[in-house]
Design an enzyme around this catalytic site. Structure first.
Site, PDB file in Angstrom:
ATOM      1  N   CYS A   2     -27.291 -51.492  30.548  1.00 17.56           N
ATOM      2  CA  CYS A   2     -28.175 -51.595  31.705  1.00 17.56           C
ATOM      3  C   CYS A   2     -29.392 -50.678  31.542  1.00 17.56           C
ATOM      4  CB  CYS A   2     -27.500 -51.211  33.020  1.00 17.56           C
ATOM      5  SG  CYS A   2     -25.948 -52.056  33.266  1.00 17.56           S
ATOM      6  N   LYS A 591     -29.417 -55.451  23.658  1.00 17.57           N
ATOM      7  CA  LYS A 591     -29.923 -54.794  22.454  1.00 17.57           C
ATOM      8  C   LYS A 591     -29.226 -53.448  22.217  1.00 17.57           C
ATOM      9  CE  LYS A 591     -32.999 -54.160  19.139  1.00 17.57           C
ATOM     10  NZ  LYS A 591     -32.673 -54.904  17.909  1.00 17.57           N
TER      11      LYS A 591
HETATM   12  O1  M6R Z   1     -28.850 -49.503  17.929  1.00 17.64           O
HETATM   13  P1  M6R Z   1     -27.818 -49.670  16.871  1.00 17.64           P
HETATM   14  O2  M6R Z   1     -28.388 -49.914  15.527  1.00 17.64           O
HETATM   15  O3  M6R Z   1     -26.822 -48.524  16.854  1.00 17.64           O
HETATM   16  O4  M6R Z   1     -27.016 -50.972  17.281  1.00 17.64           O
HETATM   17  C1  M6R Z   1     -25.865 -51.343  16.583  1.00 17.64           C
HETATM   18  C2  M6R Z   1     -25.466 -52.765  16.897  1.00 17.64           C
HETATM   19  O5  M6R Z   1     -25.192 -52.906  18.260  1.00 17.64           O
HETATM   20  C3  M6R Z   1     -26.555 -53.763  16.509  1.00 17.64           C
HETATM   21  O6  M6R Z   1     -26.886 -53.654  15.161  1.00 17.64           O
HETATM   22  C4  M6R Z   1     -26.101 -55.206  16.796  1.00 17.64           C
HETATM   23  O7  M6R Z   1     -25.046 -55.559  15.962  1.00 17.64           O
HETATM   24  C5  M6R Z   1     -27.310 -56.124  16.623  1.00 17.64           C
HETATM   25  N1  M6R Z   1     -27.459 -56.929  17.792  1.00 17.64           N
HETATM   26  C6  M6R Z   1     -27.223 -56.983  15.413  1.00 17.64           C
HETATM   27  O8  M6R Z   1     -28.284 -57.874  15.291  1.00 17.64           O
END
Ligand code: M6R
Length: 596
Positions: A2, A591
């Site tokens: 959120c 995201k």
């Molecule tokens: O912000 P972060 O790199 O730590 O996020 C990790 C994952 O949540 C992120 O890479 C997720 O798998 C993406 N949506 C992949 O495209």
């Protein structure tokens, strides 16, 4: 997860909505806003995206205090009842919350006994009611003592109907405050909301509280004592937030990859970063652990392969949520590397705290230099990819691999007393990628648009690329794509293959080509429709029949995983659009994953 925002000043509703759009990457299940109007709380909320809320607003220019929220559902379905803000049952207190209140059931039962009526299934609704039922006299004491009862994670912004003020609390979820250049006050889950509006900002730390009025910010600790805090300068934001001529951020961000690599190569050539790298003495570590989630985990696996190539100590990679709950042999000779685009992912953040506690040296590779991870780690290496808005990570992943490549070259230079040099190769890669065209993928979109399942095989780095390609496809096309080690084919999953199966085979490592092509033939003889992705055009075409090809340009094998992943990022994007899915906002995802 959120996103939350608060504002005091002119055009309050419009400022809140504008900021919400910037926070949409944190969730888009529902949205809502509360403002103080004629001594009352006026709340509007709706299920679905922020644009639905935007369309419902009739007033945009009040000079007042307000809070707003964009939700990624954790407790309770994504409907209007569970949408934030949540108000106390007497309607005099309104809050927005990012996080999870772990003890909400017992708090709720207690409040029900005291006559409180609840209207949602959320954990958050206990917060305004705890404040309402607090016996303290002043509102700040009611607010702090209510928050002191909460277990879990929270960033909270709160309004009460009698004051033009915002009350804030923070534990584990991020919250920032800024006095804008126009003199108005804003708080938000991310400093991108202050972009081009402010010169500095305050970071609320765990266990701290703040009260913001029209022209003053006052900070408190949990014992109601006033504390002093230093502000930080708001740096420049690279790359624009605007879509320009692109239809979606995912497309824009893939197209930015050559520019990002170029940018990264230049930044890492600066004295500052070269010194940081050279000071990271590899001889002082006896093992290296690399930790991340999702795509960042795949970058961690790629980092493991690249570093293990030159290091004599053990290098291993972990999914953050598993790392935290398995026995880890970590001491002060361990280097733990954390990979995170956002620098806020809850599991990676908790793993980082654990590694610090156990005495490891910690290094964070992140795209967000003001993030919590960047603040906690001993060493921070930026990915320099600019803001990544699309839920599917593309340019940040590529930049994470580039940073591991630079680290490899750095450690190699230390161990083998060679010159530390990476610039030329990254520059050449950027030029090569700038000249690639991906129109040929349209025929694969036609071929695959009705498929519900796709298979991938690969070995070593190509297996990691296969896993990353599958994650992209799942995220934005909802196709069940799965990757297997090429050598595992005959140990079970070959049973799934028939004449209607489509299988991608990624083969970019020459020493593994022959073995991978053997696996390809095993699948092909069972009827699988094969698409071979390789730069070894001549050898592969003479060895394979009845196979479609995606030919890659040749490049340094260490960086071929970048050359081979971009076609799959584009393919996922194109397939997503062909299925009328918004690739920037796939269902059920957000995201930034700031809950465990
Ligand atoms: O912000 P972060 O790199 O730590 O996020 C990790 C994952 O949540 C992120 O890479 C997720 O798998 C993406 N949506 C992949 O495209």
């Amino acid at each position: 997860m959120c996103g939350i925002v608060g504002f005091i000043g002119n055009n309050c509703e419009q400022n809140l909505i504008d900021a919400l759009y910037k926070l949409e990457y944190r969730g888009y299940d529902s949205a809502g806003i509360s403002v103080i109007k004629d001594g009352k709380i006026d709340t509007i909320k709706t299920a679905g995206e922020i644009k639905n809320l935007d369309e419902m607003l009739t007033t945009r220019n009040s000079n007042t205090a307000g809070i707003a929220h964009t939700r990624w559902a954790t407790h309770g379905a994504s409907n209007v009842f569970n949408a934030h803000p949540h108000n106390s049952c007497n309607n005099k207190i309104s809050i927005v919350h990012n996080g999870i209140i772990e003890n909400y059931i017992e708090l709720k039962q207690d409040l029900i006994k005291k006559g409180v009526v609840f209207y949602s299934e959320t954990d958050s609704e206990v917060i305004p009611n705890l404040i309402y039922k607090s016996n303290n006299k002043s509102f700040i004491k009611k607010f702090i003592s209510a928050c002191n009862l909460l277990n879990g994670s929270y960033a909270i912004a709160c309004l009460n109907s009698t004051e033009k003020k915002l009350y804030l609390a923070k534990n584990k979820s991020p919250l920032y405050i800024s006095k804008l250049n126009t003199g108005e006050m804003m708080c938000a889950s991310d400093i991108i909301c202050f972009e081009s509006k402010a010169v500095d900002y305050y970071t609320l730390e765990d266990g701290e509280f703040a009260v913001i009025s029209k022209d003053n910010i006052r900070f408190y600790n949990s014992s109601f004592k006033i504390i002093k805090k230093q502000s930080s300068k708001l740096g420049k934001f690279d790359f624009s937030f605007e879509l320009g001529n692109f239809s979606h951020y995912m497309e824009k961000e893939i197209c930015e990859i050559p520019k990002c690599i170029d940018n990264l190569a230049r930044i890492y050539s600066s004295k500052n970063l070269t010194e940081i790298l050279i000071n990271l003495n590899i001889n002082s570590f006896n093992k290296i652990k690399i930790i991340g989630c999702g795509t960042a985990y795949h970058a961690s696996c790629m980092g493991e392969k690249l570093l293990q190539d030159v290091l004599k100590v053990d290098v291993s990679s972990f999914v953050a949520s598993e790392f935290r709950y398995s026995k880890q042999l970590i001491d002060n000779s361990t280097l733990c590397i954390f990979v995170s685009q956002s620098g806020e992912t809850a599991d990676t953040l908790e793993a980082l705290k654990l590694a610090i506690e156990l005495g490891a040296t910690t290094l964070v590779i992140t795209n967000t230099m003001h993030s919590t991870m960047a603040k906690l780690a001993h060493v921070v290496l930026p990915t320099c990819a600019g803001v990544e808005k699309s839920v599917a990570s593309t340019k940040a992943y590529v930049c994470q691999i580039c940073v591991f490549y630079i680290l490899k070259r750095c450690f190699d230079s230390q161990i083998n007393k060679k010159c530390f040099d990476f610039y030329e190769n990254l520059e050449n890669l950027s030029v090569l990628l700038k000249n690639q065209k991906y129109d040929y993928l349209d025929s694969f979109v036609k071929l695959l648009s009705d498929e519900n399942e796709l298979y991938f095989i690969g070995r070593d780095k190509d297996l990691i690329s296969s896993n990353e390609a599958c994650l992209k496809l799942k995220e934005v096309t909802y196709i069940n794509a799965n990757a297997y080690p090429a050598g595992e084919l005959k140990h079970g999953f070959l049973a799934l293959i028939n004449q209607s199966s489509y299988m991608f085979v990624i083969a970019t490592e020459h020493h593994l080509l022959e073995k991978t092509l053997n696996a390809l033939k095993e699948a092909s003889s069972r009827g699988a429709n094969i698409i071979l992705v390789t730069q070894f055009k001549n050898e592969a075409s003479s060895m394979c029949e009845n196979v479609k090809f995606i030919y890659l340009p040749c490049f340094d094998e260490d960086l071929m995983s970048i050359v081979s992943i971009i076609p799959f990022q584009f393919l996922s994007y194109k397939l997503s659009v062909s299925k009328n899915i918004n690739p920037d906002k796939p269902r059920n995802l957000a995201k930034s994953v700031t809950v465990e």
